[in-house]
Motif scaffolding. Structure first.
Motif, PDB file in Angstrom:
ATOM      1  N   MET A  52      38.061  35.031  16.704  1.00 20.13           N
ATOM      2  CA  MET A  52      38.315  36.068  16.375  1.00 20.13           C
ATOM      3  C   MET A  52      39.016  36.388  17.731  1.00 20.13           C
ATOM      4  SD  MET A  52      35.890  39.457  15.616  1.00 20.13           S
ATOM      5  CE  MET A  52      35.030  39.532  16.795  1.00 20.13           C
ATOM      6  N   SER A  53      39.780  37.420  17.807  1.00 22.54           N
ATOM      7  CA  SER A  53      40.786  37.726  18.841  1.00 22.54           C
ATOM      8  C   SER A  53      39.473  38.711  20.154  1.00 22.54           C
ATOM      9  CB  SER A  53      42.091  38.147  18.137  1.00 22.54           C
ATOM     10  OG  SER A  53      42.707  38.785  19.554  1.00 22.54           O
ATOM     11  N   LEU A  54      40.084  38.529  20.834  1.00 21.86           N
ATOM     12  CA  LEU A  54      38.989  39.644  21.431  1.00 21.86           C
ATOM     13  C   LEU A  54      40.050  40.593  21.669  1.00 21.86           C
ATOM     14  CD1 LEU A  54      37.501  37.183  25.147  1.00 21.86           C
ATOM     15  CD2 LEU A  54      36.804  37.674  22.425  1.00 21.86           C
ATOM     16  N   ASN A  55      39.204  42.018  21.562  1.00 25.10           N
ATOM     17  CA  ASN A  55      39.842  43.399  21.661  1.00 25.10           C
ATOM     18  C   ASN A  55      39.811  43.648  24.175  1.00 25.10           C
ATOM     19  OD1 ASN A  55      37.123  44.588  23.301  1.00 25.10           O
ATOM     20  ND2 ASN A  55      36.310  45.092  21.458  1.00 25.10           N
ATOM     21  N   ILE A  56      41.025  44.970  23.748  1.00 22.37           N
ATOM     22  CA  ILE A  56      41.219  44.761  25.206  1.00 22.37           C
ATOM     23  C   ILE A  56      39.728  44.934  25.827  1.00 22.37           C
ATOM     24  CG2 ILE A  56      40.618  47.176  25.019  1.00 22.37           C
ATOM     25  CD1 ILE A  56      43.350  45.266  27.570  1.00 22.37           C
ATOM     26  N   HIS A  57      39.018  45.177  25.725  1.00 18.95           N
ATOM     27  CA  HIS A  57      37.431  45.901  26.637  1.00 18.95           C
ATOM     28  C   HIS A  57      36.721  44.867  27.253  1.00 18.95           C
ATOM     29  CE1 HIS A  57      37.758  50.227  26.089  1.00 18.95           C
ATOM     30  NE2 HIS A  57      38.047  49.830  24.787  1.00 18.95           N
ATOM     31  N   GLN A  58      37.128  43.279  26.133  1.00 17.08           N
ATOM     32  CA  GLN A  58      36.048  42.342  26.077  1.00 17.08           C
ATOM     33  C   GLN A  58      37.293  41.677  26.771  1.00 17.08           C
ATOM     34  OE1 GLN A  58      36.257  41.813  21.840  1.00 17.08           O
ATOM     35  NE2 GLN A  58      34.354  41.342  21.988  1.00 17.08           N
ATOM     36  N   ARG A  59      38.900  41.151  27.277  1.00 13.91           N
ATOM     37  CA  ARG A  59      39.490  40.829  27.663  1.00 13.91           C
ATOM     38  C   ARG A  59      39.155  41.678  29.587  1.00 13.91           C
ATOM     39  NH1 ARG A  59      44.356  38.376  24.545  1.00 13.91           N
ATOM     40  NH2 ARG A  59      43.028  39.028  22.335  1.00 13.91           N
ATOM     41  N   ILE A  60      39.291  42.887  29.389  1.00  9.81           N
ATOM     42  CA  ILE A  60      39.055  43.428  30.899  1.00  9.81           C
ATOM     43  C   ILE A  60      37.700  42.781  31.200  1.00  9.81           C
ATOM     44  CG2 ILE A  60      38.330  45.474  32.067  1.00  9.81           C
ATOM     45  CD1 ILE A  60      40.337  46.512  30.460  1.00  9.81           C
ATOM     46  N   ASN A  61      36.370  42.490  30.580  1.00 13.31           N
ATOM     47  CA  ASN A  61      35.028  41.576  30.886  1.00 13.31           C
ATOM     48  C   ASN A  61      35.526  40.295  31.414  1.00 13.31           C
ATOM     49  OD1 ASN A  61      32.317  42.101  31.416  1.00 13.31           O
ATOM     50  ND2 ASN A  61      31.926  40.988  29.677  1.00 13.31           N
ATOM     51  N   GLU A  62      36.614  39.688  30.432  1.00 10.40           N
ATOM     52  CA  GLU A  62      36.636  38.135  30.468  1.00 10.40           C
ATOM     53  C   GLU A  62      37.272  38.044  32.505  1.00 10.40           C
ATOM     54  OE1 GLU A  62      35.425  35.671  29.020  1.00 10.40           O
ATOM     55  OE2 GLU A  62      34.450  36.714  28.342  1.00 10.40           O
ATOM     56  N   VAL A  63      38.213  38.595  32.939  1.00 13.06           N
ATOM     57  CA  VAL A  63      38.471  38.662  34.031  1.00 13.06           C
ATOM     58  C   VAL A  63      37.793  39.152  34.906  1.00 13.06           C
ATOM     59  CG1 VAL A  63      40.446  40.193  35.179  1.00 13.06           C
ATOM     60  CG2 VAL A  63      41.111  39.541  32.893  1.00 13.06           C
ATOM     61  N   ARG A  64      36.967  40.488  34.512  1.00 15.08           N
ATOM     62  CA  ARG A  64      36.055  40.461  35.529  1.00 15.08           C
ATOM     63  C   ARG A  64      34.485  39.402  35.686  1.00 15.08           C
ATOM     64  NH1 ARG A  64      33.407  46.586  32.753  1.00 15.08           N
ATOM     65  NH2 ARG A  64      34.857  47.577  33.975  1.00 15.08           N
ATOM     66  N   LYS A  65      34.666  38.105  34.928  1.00  9.99           N
ATOM     67  CA  LYS A  65      33.810  37.208  35.488  1.00  9.99           C
ATOM     68  C   LYS A  65      34.376  36.573  36.131  1.00  9.99           C
ATOM     69  CE  LYS A  65      32.242  37.262  30.767  1.00  9.99           C
ATOM     70  NZ  LYS A  65      32.039  36.797  29.061  1.00  9.99           N
ATOM     71  N   LYS A  66      35.907  36.569  36.579  1.00  9.18           N
ATOM     72  CA  LYS A  66      36.090  35.351  36.655  1.00  9.18           C
ATOM     73  C   LYS A  66      36.803  35.560  38.717  1.00  9.18           C
ATOM     74  CE  LYS A  66      37.226  33.615  33.923  1.00  9.18           C
ATOM     75  NZ  LYS A  66      37.203  31.671  33.279  1.00  9.18           N
ATOM     76  N   ILE A  67      36.378  37.072  38.928  1.00  7.94           N
ATOM     77  CA  ILE A  67      37.011  37.566  40.149  1.00  7.94           C
ATOM     78  C   ILE A  67      35.469  39.222  40.379  1.00  7.94           C
ATOM     79  CG2 ILE A  67      38.160  39.661  41.919  1.00  7.94           C
ATOM     80  CD1 ILE A  67      40.462  38.944  39.685  1.00  7.94           C
TER      81      ILE A  67
END
Length: 205
Positions: A1-16
């Motif tokens: 399932m494709s991630l929505n914009i909020h989930q994508r931002i959360n994934e970026v947060r996990k990296k930084i």
């Protein structure tokens, strides 16, 4: 399932999670726009997030200050909206607003304001720590020279017995004005010194 914009931002947060301020600005350290961009760019690409800036409003104000050479300094105050978009679904997005201002003696003020705004919104949306308490930071702004200090320097310049003494008095006055960030006093000292130079030149002739 494709991630929505909020989930994508959360994934970026996990990296930084932390970025160290690397640029000295007067009495504090600052994170640069390029530093923030370099840290998040690859993660934004990897997780399919693009950011679009939009200028909402802007005003240019004359600060009344000048550089040491007399060039006027302007301030641009602006409000921007930054839209974070899911590249797999252009309708999946959200917008964050931020205000910013920047001073400059030329045409760089608008770009400086935009760079600051983008840096600020990225730091806040992705919750990136910088290692400094910005809320408690303050900048000490010199109050300028007092009337008495200005008068003392002018008296020293005008009473100089020769060109060497004039140069010494002017350099002392110049340093005091620069340290106090008093551009008006700086210009006044220069005008008084030029008048004194003219007097010596006339006497020599």
């Amino acid at each position: 399932m494709s991630l929505n914009i909020h989930q994508r931002i959360n994934e970026v947060r996990k990296k930084i999670d932390y970025i160290k301020k690397d640029k000295s600005v007067q009495n504090y350290k600052a994170v640069t726009h390029d530093q923030v961009t370099a840290m998040v760019r690859d993660h934004l690409v990897a997780h399919g997030v693009v950011i679009y800036p939009n200028l909402v409003s802007s005003v240019t104000i004359a600060t009344g200050e000048t550089t040491g050479k007399g060039t006027p300094i302007i301030r641009v105050e602006a409000v921007y909206e930054f839209t974070f978009v899911n590249i797999e679904d252009g309708n999946d997005k959200f917008t964050a607003s931020v205000s910013a201002h920047a001073n400059d003696q030329g045409d760089k003020a608008p770009g400086k304001a935009l760079s600051y705004a983008k840096k600020a919104v990225i730091l806040k949306v992705f919750e990136i720590e910088t290692g400094e308490d910005d809320e408690s930071r303050y900048e000490t702004i010199p109050a300028g020279l007092t009337d008495s200090e200005i008068a003392d320097h002018i008296a020293a310049i005008e009473s100089a017995a020769d060109t060497d003494a004039l140069k010494s008095a002017y350099l002392a006055a110049q340093k005091s004005a620069q340290d106090a960030k008093d551009n008006a006093a700086f210009k006044k000292f220069k005008d008084v010194t030029n008048a004194a130079k003219a007097k010596f030149t006339k006497e020599a002739a």
